[in-house]
Design a protein around this motif. Structure first.
Motif, PDB file in Angstrom:
ATOM      1  N   THR A   3     -10.337   4.565  -3.866  1.00 23.81           N
ATOM      2  CA  THR A   3      -9.796   5.542  -2.929  1.00 23.81           C
ATOM      3  C   THR A   3     -10.049   5.063  -1.507  1.00 23.81           C
ATOM      4  OG1 THR A   3     -10.193   7.359  -4.475  1.00 23.81           O
ATOM      5  CG2 THR A   3      -9.923   7.950  -2.160  1.00 23.81           C
ATOM      6  N   LYS A   5      -9.372   6.446   2.445  1.00 20.10           N
ATOM      7  CA  LYS A   5      -8.940   7.580   3.270  1.00 20.10           C
ATOM      8  C   LYS A   5      -8.504   7.084   4.641  1.00 20.10           C
ATOM      9  CE  LYS A   5     -11.725  10.966   0.940  1.00 20.10           C
ATOM     10  NZ  LYS A   5     -12.535  12.150   1.046  1.00 20.10           N
ATOM     11  N   SER A   6      -7.458   7.715   5.146  1.00 23.16           N
ATOM     12  CA  SER A   6      -7.009   7.478   6.511  1.00 23.16           C
ATOM     13  C   SER A   6      -6.970   8.845   7.191  1.00 23.16           C
ATOM     14  CB  SER A   6      -5.640   6.790   6.517  1.00 23.16           C
ATOM     15  OG  SER A   6      -4.631   7.697   6.167  1.00 23.16           O
ATOM     16  N   THR A   9      -3.930  10.709   5.341  1.00 21.25           N
ATOM     17  CA  THR A   9      -3.576  10.484   3.940  1.00 21.25           C
ATOM     18  C   THR A   9      -4.769   9.930   3.180  1.00 21.25           C
ATOM     19  OG1 THR A   9      -1.332   9.906   4.654  1.00 21.25           O
ATOM     20  CG2 THR A   9      -1.930   9.284   2.424  1.00 21.25           C
ATOM     21  N   THR A  10      -4.809  10.233   1.889  1.00 17.05           N
ATOM     22  CA  THR A  10      -5.780   9.608   0.997  1.00 17.05           C
ATOM     23  C   THR A  10      -5.006   8.766   0.001  1.00 17.05           C
ATOM     24  OG1 THR A  10      -7.327  11.439   1.216  1.00 17.05           O
ATOM     25  CG2 THR A  10      -7.615  10.006  -0.690  1.00 17.05           C
ATOM     26  N   TYR A  11      -5.324   7.490  -0.096  1.00 17.76           N
ATOM     27  CA  TYR A  11      -4.650   6.569  -1.007  1.00 17.76           C
ATOM     28  C   TYR A  11      -5.532   6.347  -2.234  1.00 17.76           C
ATOM     29  CZ  TYR A  11      -1.728   5.372   3.005  1.00 17.76           C
ATOM     30  OH  TYR A  11      -0.861   5.419   4.060  1.00 17.76           O
ATOM     31  N   HIS A  12      -4.922   6.380  -3.398  1.00 15.24           N
ATOM     32  CA  HIS A  12      -5.618   6.060  -4.645  1.00 15.24           C
ATOM     33  C   HIS A  12      -4.956   4.819  -5.230  1.00 15.24           C
ATOM     34  CE1 HIS A  12      -7.707   9.885  -4.566  1.00 15.24           C
ATOM     35  NE2 HIS A  12      -6.547  10.461  -4.306  1.00 15.24           N
ATOM     36  N   PHE A  13      -5.747   3.808  -5.531  1.00 12.65           N
ATOM     37  CA  PHE A  13      -5.243   2.554  -6.071  1.00 12.65           C
ATOM     38  C   PHE A  13      -5.715   2.414  -7.512  1.00 12.65           C
ATOM     39  CE2 PHE A  13      -5.535   2.062  -1.542  1.00 12.65           C
ATOM     40  CZ  PHE A  13      -4.375   1.391  -1.197  1.00 12.65           C
ATOM     41  N   LYS A  48      -0.157  -2.475   7.178  1.00 11.40           N
ATOM     42  CA  LYS A  48      -0.698  -1.142   6.887  1.00 11.40           C
ATOM     43  C   LYS A  48      -2.169  -1.306   6.498  1.00 11.40           C
ATOM     44  CE  LYS A  48       0.289   3.245   5.798  1.00 11.40           C
ATOM     45  NZ  LYS A  48       0.811   4.205   6.714  1.00 11.40           N
ATOM     46  N   GLU A  50      -4.570   0.531   5.476  1.00  9.88           N
ATOM     47  CA  GLU A  50      -5.050   1.185   4.255  1.00  9.88           C
ATOM     48  C   GLU A  50      -4.625   0.414   3.005  1.00  9.88           C
ATOM     49  OE1 GLU A  50      -4.342   4.295   7.430  1.00  9.88           O
ATOM     50  OE2 GLU A  50      -3.220   2.615   6.626  1.00  9.88           O
ATOM     51  N   LEU A  51      -3.417  -0.131   3.007  1.00  8.77           N
ATOM     52  CA  LEU A  51      -2.951  -0.924   1.866  1.00  8.77           C
ATOM     53  C   LEU A  51      -3.702  -2.240   1.789  1.00  8.77           C
ATOM     54  CD1 LEU A  51       0.912  -0.368   2.064  1.00  8.77           C
ATOM     55  CD2 LEU A  51      -0.776   0.885   0.704  1.00  8.77           C
ATOM     56  N   GLY A  54      -7.117  -1.520   0.368  1.00  5.89           N
ATOM     57  CA  GLY A  54      -7.045  -1.297  -1.078  1.00  5.89           C
ATOM     58  C   GLY A  54      -6.912  -2.595  -1.843  1.00  5.89           C
TER      59      GLY A  54
END
Length: 64
Positions: A3, A5-6, A9-13, A48, A50-51, A54
């Motif tokens: 996970t 967080k930004s 948004t919260t990203y789940h990989f 990006k 966050e990407l 991840g």
């Protein structure tokens, strides 16, 4: 699962092991798929943060 967080948004990989690919898939008319190595994937998501984070936390990332 990883996970990241930004501010908005919260990203789940999720990592997957691919055993087969269908010639046709739900978004085949809208997207193309392409296998790339880690360096190329990293380059493509560098825009990006966050990407990129991840990806860097995945098991594919080079060991430091």
């Amino acid at each position: 699962m990883t996970t990241v967080k930004s501010p908005s948004t919260t990203y789940h990989f999720y990592e997957l092991e691919v055993s087969s690919l269908d010639k046709d898939w739900l978004e085949s008319n809208e997207r193309r798929r392409e296998w790339v190595d880690y360096a190329e994937a990293s380059r493509r998501v560098a825009w990006k943060p966050e990407l990129a984070q991840g990806l860097s936390l995945s098991s594919l990332a080079p060991q430091r």
